[in-house]
Design an enzyme around this catalytic site. Structure first.
Site, PDB file in Angstrom:
ATOM      1  N   ARG A  44       0.840  -1.200   0.000  1.00  0.00           N
ATOM      2  CA  ARG A  44       0.000   0.000   0.000  1.00  0.00           C
ATOM      3  C   ARG A  44       0.877   1.254   0.000  1.00  0.00           C
ATOM      4  NH1 ARG A  44      -1.641  -0.113   5.773  1.00  0.00           N
ATOM      5  NH2 ARG A  44      -3.486  -1.301   5.274  1.00  0.00           N
ATOM      6  N   ASN A  81      -6.046   2.004   7.850  1.00  0.00           N
ATOM      7  CA  ASN A  81      -5.741   2.173   9.262  1.00  0.00           C
ATOM      8  C   ASN A  81      -5.346   0.813   9.834  1.00  0.00           C
ATOM      9  OD1 ASN A  81      -5.743   2.501  12.040  1.00  0.00           O
ATOM     10  ND2 ASN A  81      -7.370   4.029  11.980  1.00  0.00           N
ATOM     11  N   ASP A  82      -4.042   0.580   9.876  1.00  0.00           N
ATOM     12  CA  ASP A  82      -3.509  -0.702  10.330  1.00  0.00           C
ATOM     13  C   ASP A  82      -3.996  -1.079  11.717  1.00  0.00           C
ATOM     14  OD1 ASP A  82      -1.807  -1.408   8.211  1.00  0.00           O
ATOM     15  OD2 ASP A  82      -0.281   0.002   8.893  1.00  0.00           O
ATOM     16  N   CYS A  83      -4.449  -0.093  12.456  1.00  0.00           N
ATOM     17  CA  CYS A  83      -4.738  -0.332  13.868  1.00  0.00           C
ATOM     18  C   CYS A  83      -6.217  -0.544  14.145  1.00  0.00           C
ATOM     19  CB  CYS A  83      -4.192   0.823  14.696  1.00  0.00           C
ATOM     20  SG  CYS A  83      -2.418   0.943  14.515  1.00  0.00           S
ATOM     21  N   ASN A  87      -8.287  -3.057  14.086  1.00  0.00           N
ATOM     22  CA  ASN A  87      -8.171  -4.515  13.939  1.00  0.00           C
ATOM     23  C   ASN A  87      -9.467  -5.166  14.409  1.00  0.00           C
ATOM     24  OD1 ASN A  87      -5.148  -3.676  15.485  1.00  0.00           O
ATOM     25  ND2 ASN A  87      -5.313  -4.079  13.298  1.00  0.00           N
TER      26      ASN A  87
END
Ligand code: BGC
Ligand code: NOJ
Length: 794
Positions: free
Chosen positions: A361, A483-485, A487
């Site tokens: 990405r 937004n990797d966070c 989850n």
């Protein structure tokens, strides 16, 4: 207000005038495959191609004090011992200056009538750092001084170098011959590469063993050999190999001496590794030494480097009434885009160079910042990235630059990833008109025999989203989206698990993302336009899928005043007025307004108003609000951060441009401009508060909930560079590359609306004078090679 330096636009430099900056202020050197990080006190390290596997200089993370290790020069002048860059001795200097320029840094220190001027750069076409050290006696009495060089070798693999001492302390090997110190650890076995540190004059002493040079109980600030004015002439056998040369120098008043050091890296063919048993083949190193033996050679290489950057930065220039804008656009933003292209998120003073390779990405987004500068390299990057895709359209989240192979070390299954390939490819073709790239044959997962065209890769990228829709017809989020966070399928209560790699629940998950939905609509439209342009009949289906997604967003993704952020595992809303915390998020406001979803019904204006009202603070737009105040297992890492930091209500600068572009597309110039100025470092007055480099965007500025709002972190390697470039060059200044020309469509407050732009576009060169009165409007310039002068009144 206390300042630590200033911009010097004519020379494209930032001049640091005090060494004790609030945080090391760094620069990058290198343009091909040899790269260096250098701080304003000459700290940092270098590597060839891969910051993890081919690390040349050792560096200490989390060191106390910060930034320990680098290329240090020590001067012993009588009883005083000092460094031109102040550190590590920290002896008070009479004057200090560090100029960070395009691909070089120049550090000058003066003390007691001696000036030491150190120029550092990585020459084009060579795998080395060149250090030109010039010493001048500016006093009235003759001087007898000593100069020491110092570098500490990393044992190649930057990760095991920090761990495997039972082995490493026994492997170090060096050779010293002529004017060069060679570092050949592990060369006896599988490595065909070595490093060297040489100088263009015979030296008076040397050391290669750290303990002999520094002393067991001293630090870099007090090497025992320097303090005593001697050298140990030590040969390292195991332990910690270093390289240090000593010169005894006499300088008459007014006299200067110049030393050219070369810190280089060499790869030998496996059948030409040795010239005698155990003796390395030094030919390539000596050739490199010869290339920089004389000052004129260094001058020429330095001039070539300058010409390289002049050429690049000459492709897009702006002349406006706002100096902060000009210096950002003309110099630092484009420079940072090049750096993020080179490094992705691998090596900075916030990224160790060990943990992360090139993000799928991230690298696609980075292309948007450099396609106009180095289109050929963008082309190769696109093909490299696409080759790490899986046949179902999913992707490795990152790949290692050395092998170009994907790995899941920091997780996989991020459902936004495939769409970024469309984003990157469209940006590239719009800039270059190179539709031919779509026919390139690219494998899946780098497996020979699996090749399909790049166009097919794009089609399966698109399809990956429509194959993975959730209960509301919105895209399933997978492990996370941009937004990797966030989850939503992680559910971790074990502190020893990484949020990025743990996925305890995903079967039956209803977690959907409005960010991916907006991205899908925006990129889907671009993709449809591309397909139509090349006469591919798939366009209609793409348009249909995009229309369906818009309907789904309007029906299930609108919260009344803004766009929802997501549905969680159970199908509950995230980013809704119904939520206690995290009522509104920035990503979906940015993407859905860039995609203009529901614009006709006023949804975009409402969403942007809400962003201004709820997310905006003094230093920019926060990611979400109110911040999460406790850990929520259903949401994952986002709630692990204290409020105001990173993905939990930090000002995540990367996503501010999405709102800026959304604002511009809605014709809201004042809001767009205000958001832009808040995150752009050149406009930031308080250097002490911002803490990180005043010439580089940072990933994150502490938000309103943080202990110190406005404090910056994670400078340099961030998608912020490419996205602010896109925002300023396209949305604000209005120069928008299209498949067949440039669309000029500015959106900037009318008071700044008079400006000139020089723009290289393929084989055309445009000089455009724009007078923008503030009313929406656009002019299309069809592509035509050659020079053109244009006056555009809007
Ligand atoms: C950070 C993210 C980052 C991710 C992957 C998280 O801890 O907050 O910004 O993208 O790790 O490395
Ligand atoms: C940094 C990562 O490099 C990027 O890929 C991600 O989108 C942001 N963090 C947000 O989590």
């Amino acid at each position: 207000m206390e300042t630590f330096g200033h911009f010097e636009d004519a020379s494209r430099e930032y001049v640091i005038t005090r060494p004790d900056t609030p945080w090391p202020w760094i620069n990058y050197m290198g343009t091909e495959d040899f790269f260096s990080l250098i701080s304003n006190t000459a700290g940092g390290y270098c590597f060839c191609r891969d910051a993890k596997f081919r690390r040349i200089l050792r560096y200490r993370y989390n060191g106390v004090p910060m930034d320990a290790g680098g290329r240090y020069y020590y001067i012993k002048d009588g009883d005083s011992v000092w460094n031109p860059g102040w550190k590590p001795c920290k002896t008070t200097l009479d004057s200090y200056e560090c100029r960070h320029g395009m691909g070089y840094s120049r550090i000058k220190g003066c003390k007691d009538g001696l000036e030491a001027d150190a120029l550092f750069f990585v020459p084009i076409g060579h795998r080395c750092e060149v250090h030109r050290i010039r010493l001048t006696n500016t006093g009235s009495a003759p001087k007898r001084i000593q100069l020491y060089s110092f570098a500490e070798w990393c044992l190649w693999n930057a990760s095991t170098d920090m761990e495997n001492f039972q082995r490493n302390l026994s492997t170090g090997e060096v050779e010293v011959e002529g004017k060069v110190i060679y570092h050949k650890t592990e060369y006896r076995e599988r490595r065909n590469h070595y490093a060297f540190f040489g100088v263009n004059r015979p030296f008076d002493g040397f050391d290669t063993d750290r303990e002999t040079f520094i002393g067991m109980y001293n630090g870099f600030e007090a090497p025992q050999q320097v303090l005593s004015g001697k050298s140990g002439n030590s040969l390292a056998h195991g332990w910690s190999p270093i390289a240090s040369h000593r010169f005894d120098i006499g300088l008459e008043p007014g006299a200067s001496e110049e030393f050219i050091f070369v810190l280089g890296y060499v790869e030998n063919p496996s059948d030409k590794k040795f010239v005698a048993p155990g003796v390395i083949n030094k030919e390539a190193a000596l050739r490199m030494m010869d290339a920089f033996a004389a000052p004129e050679q260094v001058d020429a290489a330095f001039a070539a480097l300058k010409a390289f950057w002049d050429g690049l930065l000459g492709r897009f220039t702006l002349q406006s009434d706002v100096p902060e804008l000009d210096r950002t656009v003309n110099i630092w933003n484009q420079y940072q885009c090049m750096i993020t292209f080179f490094f992705s998120r691998s090596a900075s003073y916030f990224e160790s160079g060990i943990g992360r390779g090139m993000g799928f990405r991230d690298s696609n987004q980075d292309l948007a910042g450099i396609v106009h500068l180095i289109p050929e390299r963008a082309r190769q990057r696109i093909l490299d990235i696409a080759a790490t895709q899986f046949p179902d359209g999913g992707c490795y989240h990152q790949y290692q630059p050395l092998t170009k192979r994907g790995n899941n070390d920091i997780g996989g299954g991020f459902n936004d990833d495939p769409l970024w390939l469309i984003f990157g490819t469209v940006a590239y073709i719009r800039e270059t008109g190179d539709f031919g790239i779509l026919d390139e044959r690219v494998p899946f997962d780098n497996k020979p025999g699996t090749e399909v065209s790049l166009l097919d890769h794009l089609k399966i990228s698109f399809k990956h989203v429509t194959d993975n829709l959730g209960p509301h017809g919105l895209p399933l989020i997978g492990r996370a989206d941009w937004n990797d966070c966030l989850n939503l399928n992680c559910f971790s209560d074990n502190p020893d698990e990484s949020f990025q790699t743990t996925e305890n629940k995903s079967e039956g998950s209803k977690a959907e993302s409005l960010m991916i939905a907006g991205l899908f609509v925006a990129e889907g439209r671009d993709f449809a336009e591309l397909l139509e342009r090349i006469g591919d009949s798939g366009a209609a289906l793409v348009r249909e899928a995009v229309a369906n997604m818009e309907t789904a967003v309007k029906k299930h993704g609108w919260d009344g005043e803004w766009f929802l952020r997501a549905y969680d595992y159970y199908g509950n809303k995230i980013g809704s007025r119904e939520c206690e915390e995290g009522k509104i998020f920035i990503e979906s406001q940015g993407w859905c307004t860039m995609a203009r979803i529901g614009a006709d019904e006023g949804l975009c204006d409402k969403a942007l108003d809400s962003a201004c009202k709820l997310l905006e603070c003094e230093h920019g737009l926060v990611l979400n609000t109110p911040a999460y105040t406790s850990y929520i297992k259903d949401y994952g890492e986002i709630s692990s951060y204290p409020g105001g930091y990173k993905e939990n209500a930090g000002i995540f600068c990367h996503n501010n441009p999405w709102v800026i572009i959304g604002e511009a597309m809605a014709g809201r110039a004042d809001d767009a401009w205000r958001h832009y100025c808040k995150i752009t470092p050149a406009f930031c007055k308080d250097q002490n508060l911002r803490k990180v480099e005043p010439y580089a965007f940072c990933q994150m500025v502490a938000g309103k909930d943080a202990a110190k709002p406005g404090e910056g972190k994670n400078s340099w390697l961030t998608g912020t560079a490419a996205w602010t470039w896109k925002a300023v060059s396209e949305a604000l200044l209005g120069i928008k590359p299209q498949f067949d020309g440039l669309l000029i469509e500015p959106c900037i407050p009318a008071r700044y609306g008079n400006y000139k732009i020089h723009r290289r576009f393929r084989d055309a060169e445009y000089d455009i004078t724009i007078r923008f009165s503030g009313k929406a409007g656009s002019v299309f310039i069809p592509y035509k090679p050659g020079k053109q002068e244009l006056e555009i009144n809007l």
